[in-house]
Design a protein around this motif. Sequence first.
Motif, PDB file in Angstrom:
ATOM      1  N   ILE A  27       0.838  -1.210   0.000  1.00 22.37           N
ATOM      2  CA  ILE A  27       0.000   0.000   0.000  1.00 22.37           C
ATOM      3  C   ILE A  27       0.872   1.260   0.000  1.00 22.37           C
ATOM      4  O   ILE A  27       0.616   2.210  -0.735  1.00 22.37           O
ATOM      5  N   TYR A  28       1.918   1.253   0.839  1.00 20.13           N
ATOM      6  CA  TYR A  28       2.682   2.493   1.045  1.00 20.13           C
ATOM      7  C   TYR A  28       4.024   2.531   0.317  1.00 20.13           C
ATOM      8  O   TYR A  28       4.723   3.542   0.375  1.00 20.13           O
ATOM      9  N   SER A 105      -1.012   6.637  -0.271  1.00 18.10           N
ATOM     10  CA  SER A 105      -2.030   5.810  -0.925  1.00 18.10           C
ATOM     11  C   SER A 105      -3.179   6.690  -1.419  1.00 18.10           C
ATOM     12  O   SER A 105      -3.328   7.838  -0.966  1.00 18.10           O
ATOM     13  N   ASN A 106      -3.980   6.129  -2.313  1.00 17.26           N
ATOM     14  CA  ASN A 106      -5.194   6.828  -2.746  1.00 17.26           C
ATOM     15  C   ASN A 106      -6.283   6.490  -1.729  1.00 17.26           C
ATOM     16  O   ASN A 106      -6.896   5.425  -1.783  1.00 17.26           O
ATOM     17  N   ARG A 110      -9.865   3.156  -0.749  1.00 19.28           N
ATOM     18  CA  ARG A 110      -9.672   2.255   0.381  1.00 19.28           C
ATOM     19  C   ARG A 110     -10.933   2.166   1.248  1.00 19.28           C
ATOM     20  O   ARG A 110     -12.034   2.411   0.773  1.00 19.28           O
ATOM     21  N   SER A 128      -2.903  12.628  -3.367  1.00 16.76           N
ATOM     22  CA  SER A 128      -3.127  11.319  -2.745  1.00 16.76           C
ATOM     23  C   SER A 128      -2.974  10.216  -3.785  1.00 16.76           C
ATOM     24  O   SER A 128      -3.578  10.299  -4.861  1.00 16.76           O
ATOM     25  N   GLY A 129      -2.134   9.226  -3.491  1.00 14.59           N
ATOM     26  CA  GLY A 129      -2.125   8.040  -4.346  1.00 14.59           C
ATOM     27  C   GLY A 129      -0.881   7.829  -5.182  1.00 14.59           C
ATOM     28  O   GLY A 129      -0.813   6.868  -5.946  1.00 14.59           O
ATOM     29  N   GLY A 131       2.316   7.416  -4.013  1.00 12.14           N
ATOM     30  CA  GLY A 131       3.457   6.927  -3.235  1.00 12.14           C
ATOM     31  C   GLY A 131       4.334   8.091  -2.808  1.00 12.14           C
ATOM     32  O   GLY A 131       3.845   9.190  -2.556  1.00 12.14           O
TER      33      GLY A 131
END
Length: 156
Positions: A27-28, A105-106, A110, A128-129, A131
């Motif tokens: 995710i990150y 992350s976006n 989520r 956002s999204g 990385g």
Amino acid sequence: MNKRKKHKILVIHGPNLHLLGKREPGIYGGDTLAQINKELRAKAAKKNVAIRIIQSNSEGEIVEEITNTQYDFLIMNPAAYTHTSVAIRDALLGVDAAAIEVHLSNVYKREDFRKKSLVSDVVLGVISGFGKTSYLLALDAAIIFLQGEFLKKKSS
Ligand code: DQA
């Protein structure tokens, strides 16, 4: 020599971001916080802006940084506090900070609880999204803002 005062940018990484690199890398991403900070410092040096970077797991400490540090622009990943912290929202409003909210992350892709941010409507914008690139894009945007380009674009 350019005698203009250097702009100061404050970067705040919120809770658990010290774990980057080993925290949910799917995710990150695989970069550590130290690697991300190194890239931010290199870009800031190239663009001739001063940068202060902190990471904190404490909401109170983040509020202190927002309200007590001298800076021209704030780049902040409030992490989990994004979704819960009235105190951080109020701090931003209290100092009328020019700020960008950043997420690796976006958050809109989520869990539902991550889709609600208590700070998005009191900052200039959200990235956002992407990385670690989210932070680098935020730094570019901050520099463009500080150079006055945002205002020129708005009025044209
Ligand atoms: C995060 C997203 C938040 O929902 C989460 O609590 C984090 C990291 C991100 O950068 O994607 O800790 O802010």
